[in-house]
Structures are given as C-alpha cells and as structure tokens.
Design a protein around this motif. Structure first.
Motif, PDB file in Angstrom:
ATOM      1  N   ASP A  12      21.265  98.671 -99.604  1.00  0.00           N
ATOM      2  CA  ASP A  12      21.046  97.293-100.037  1.00  0.00           C
ATOM      3  C   ASP A  12      20.860  96.361 -98.841  1.00  0.00           C
ATOM      4  O   ASP A  12      19.989  95.493 -98.848  1.00  0.00           O
ATOM      5  N   LEU A  13      21.690  96.527 -97.806  1.00  0.00           N
ATOM      6  CA  LEU A  13      21.563  95.689 -96.612  1.00  0.00           C
ATOM      7  C   LEU A  13      20.226  95.909 -95.919  1.00  0.00           C
ATOM      8  O   LEU A  13      19.575  94.954 -95.481  1.00  0.00           O
ATOM      9  N   ILE A  44      17.663  94.017 -97.776  1.00  0.00           N
ATOM     10  CA  ILE A  44      17.718  92.578 -97.502  1.00  0.00           C
ATOM     11  C   ILE A  44      17.037  92.277 -96.170  1.00  0.00           C
ATOM     12  O   ILE A  44      16.239  91.338 -96.067  1.00  0.00           O
ATOM     13  N   ALA A  82      13.278  92.598 -96.294  1.00  0.00           N
ATOM     14  CA  ALA A  82      12.622  91.536 -97.050  1.00  0.00           C
ATOM     15  C   ALA A  82      12.453  90.248 -96.232  1.00  0.00           C
ATOM     16  O   ALA A  82      11.722  89.354 -96.645  1.00  0.00           O
ATOM     17  N   ARG A 120      13.183  88.987 -88.935  1.00  0.00           N
ATOM     18  CA  ARG A 120      13.767  90.335 -88.921  1.00  0.00           C
ATOM     19  C   ARG A 120      13.839  90.870 -87.492  1.00  0.00           C
ATOM     20  O   ARG A 120      14.863  91.417 -87.068  1.00  0.00           O
ATOM     21  N   ASP A 126      19.879  84.487 -95.116  1.00  0.00           N
ATOM     22  CA  ASP A 126      19.241  85.470 -95.997  1.00  0.00           C
ATOM     23  C   ASP A 126      20.226  86.574 -96.374  1.00  0.00           C
ATOM     24  O   ASP A 126      20.286  86.997 -97.533  1.00  0.00           O
ATOM     25  N   LEU A 127      20.985  87.037 -95.397  1.00  0.00           N
ATOM     26  CA  LEU A 127      21.990  88.070 -95.674  1.00  0.00           C
ATOM     27  C   LEU A 127      23.048  87.561 -96.645  1.00  0.00           C
ATOM     28  O   LEU A 127      23.438  88.271 -97.579  1.00  0.00           O
ATOM     29  N   GLY A 142      21.581  87.404-100.106  1.00  0.00           N
ATOM     30  CA  GLY A 142      21.411  88.761-100.622  1.00  0.00           C
ATOM     31  C   GLY A 142      22.730  89.402-101.007  1.00  0.00           C
ATOM     32  O   GLY A 142      22.829  90.064-102.046  1.00  0.00           O
ATOM     33  N   MET A 143      23.747  89.197-100.188  1.00  0.00           N
ATOM     34  CA  MET A 143      25.069  89.758-100.487  1.00  0.00           C
ATOM     35  C   MET A 143      25.675  89.097-101.721  1.00  0.00           C
ATOM     36  O   MET A 143      26.294  89.759-102.553  1.00  0.00           O
ATOM     37  N   ALA A 156      23.948  87.851-104.180  1.00  0.00           N
ATOM     38  CA  ALA A 156      23.178  88.366-105.322  1.00  0.00           C
ATOM     39  C   ALA A 156      23.667  89.751-105.735  1.00  0.00           C
ATOM     40  O   ALA A 156      23.607  90.103-106.914  1.00  0.00           O
ATOM     41  N   LYS A 157      24.169  90.520-104.778  1.00  0.00           N
ATOM     42  CA  LYS A 157      24.701  91.859-105.080  1.00  0.00           C
ATOM     43  C   LYS A 157      26.142  91.801-105.573  1.00  0.00           C
ATOM     44  O   LYS A 157      26.724  92.806-105.939  1.00  0.00           O
TER      45      LYS A 157
END
Length: 164
Positions: A102-103, A106, A109, A115, A152-153, A156-157, A159-160
């Motif tokens: 998952d990381l 993220i 993306a 990135r 962003d991380l 994303g975290m 959202a998870k």
C-alpha cells in the motif's frame, strides 16, 4: 468484548506458548506466562481499535517475558533476545507485506518529481542540498516537495484507515 478478538487469541494460543517457551528456560513457568499474557491482553486491549489481536498479544508477551526476566534476574534482557521470528507471526507478516504494498502504491501515485525528491531524501538519505544540486532546484523547492510528499502519505494512510 469482541468475540473475534477472543477467538483470534484462542486460535493463536499455541503460537504464544511457542514464543514464550523459546524465551524462558523454566518450562513450568511457561503456562503461567501464557496465562498472564492472555489476561493482560484481554484487560488492556481496546478491542474496537486493535486490528491485529495476535500481533498485539505478541507485544504483550514480550513485556511479560521481560518482566519475568527482571524478576528472576537470571537471563539477559535485550531487544535482540525478544525479537519475534516471522514464523511466530504469520498474520503480522502478511499485514506488514500488505502495508508495504500500500505504501509503495501511495509513493508511486505521487507526481514524478515529488516522488524522486521523497525517495532521495527519505530512502536514500540525501540532504536537501544534495537533492537540490542533483535536480537543479532550490533547497526551498526540495523542502516543498518533501512536505507535499509527506502530506500525500498522510492522506493515503488515512484512506487506508491506519490513522485517525
């Protein structure tokens, strides 16, 4: 009390016993320490928030073993001694692999430049100045990319479901 939580602990009781047996020489103490681990786990865990009951119980088991060693003062205490081998935590290992995937997703993306800056800073350990020089940008721009990557991380975290 969550029935799933209790079933998970009962199902993994033998793995807890194997772990504690690998750390405590006195086999007569092992059953008591397993019971202590289960009692502490059940009394202290917020069953609605603990996503991996077995992993939580293994952390409690580490504490129980350390407490036992301190009381007995017969065995060394150290993080290397209480490290949990992967074979004792197959569910935790699977969970960690999924989180890693998952990381990576993220990070992949993120926009390319963000990135690149993030990877150079957080994974490769380059300084902001080194990154700025290598990518032909200002240190301030590097800082902004790092900040945005961390945002962003975080999103994303969240959202998870990893953070509140």
């Amino acid at each position: 009390m969550s029935e799933r939580f209790e079933k998970n602990l009962v199902h993994n009781r033998d793995a807890l016993r194997r772990f504690i047996s690998s750390k405590v020489r006195d086999r007569q103490e092992v059953d008591d320490l397993v019971q202590e681990t289960l009692a502490r786990t059940l009394s202290s865990a917020d069953r609605n928030r603990v996503k991996e009951p077995f992993a939580y119980a293994m952390q409690v088991a580490k504490t129980v073993v350390i407490d036992y060693w301190r009381k007995e003062r017969g065995e060394p205490i150290g993080e290397d001694v209480v490290e949990i081998a992967d074979e004792y935590c197959p569910m935790e290992k699977q969970s960690q692999h999924q989180r890693l995937r998952d990381l990576v997703g993220i990070v992949e993306a993120m926009p390319e430049l963000r990135r690149e800056v993030f990877i150079r800073r957080r994974l490769d350990g380059q300084t902001r100045e080194e990154i700025a020089s290598a990518l032909g940008m200002s240190v301030e721009a590097v800082k902004k990319h790092i900040t945005r990557a961390m945002a962003d991380l975080a999103v994303g975290m969240e959202a998870k479901g990893w953070v509140d």
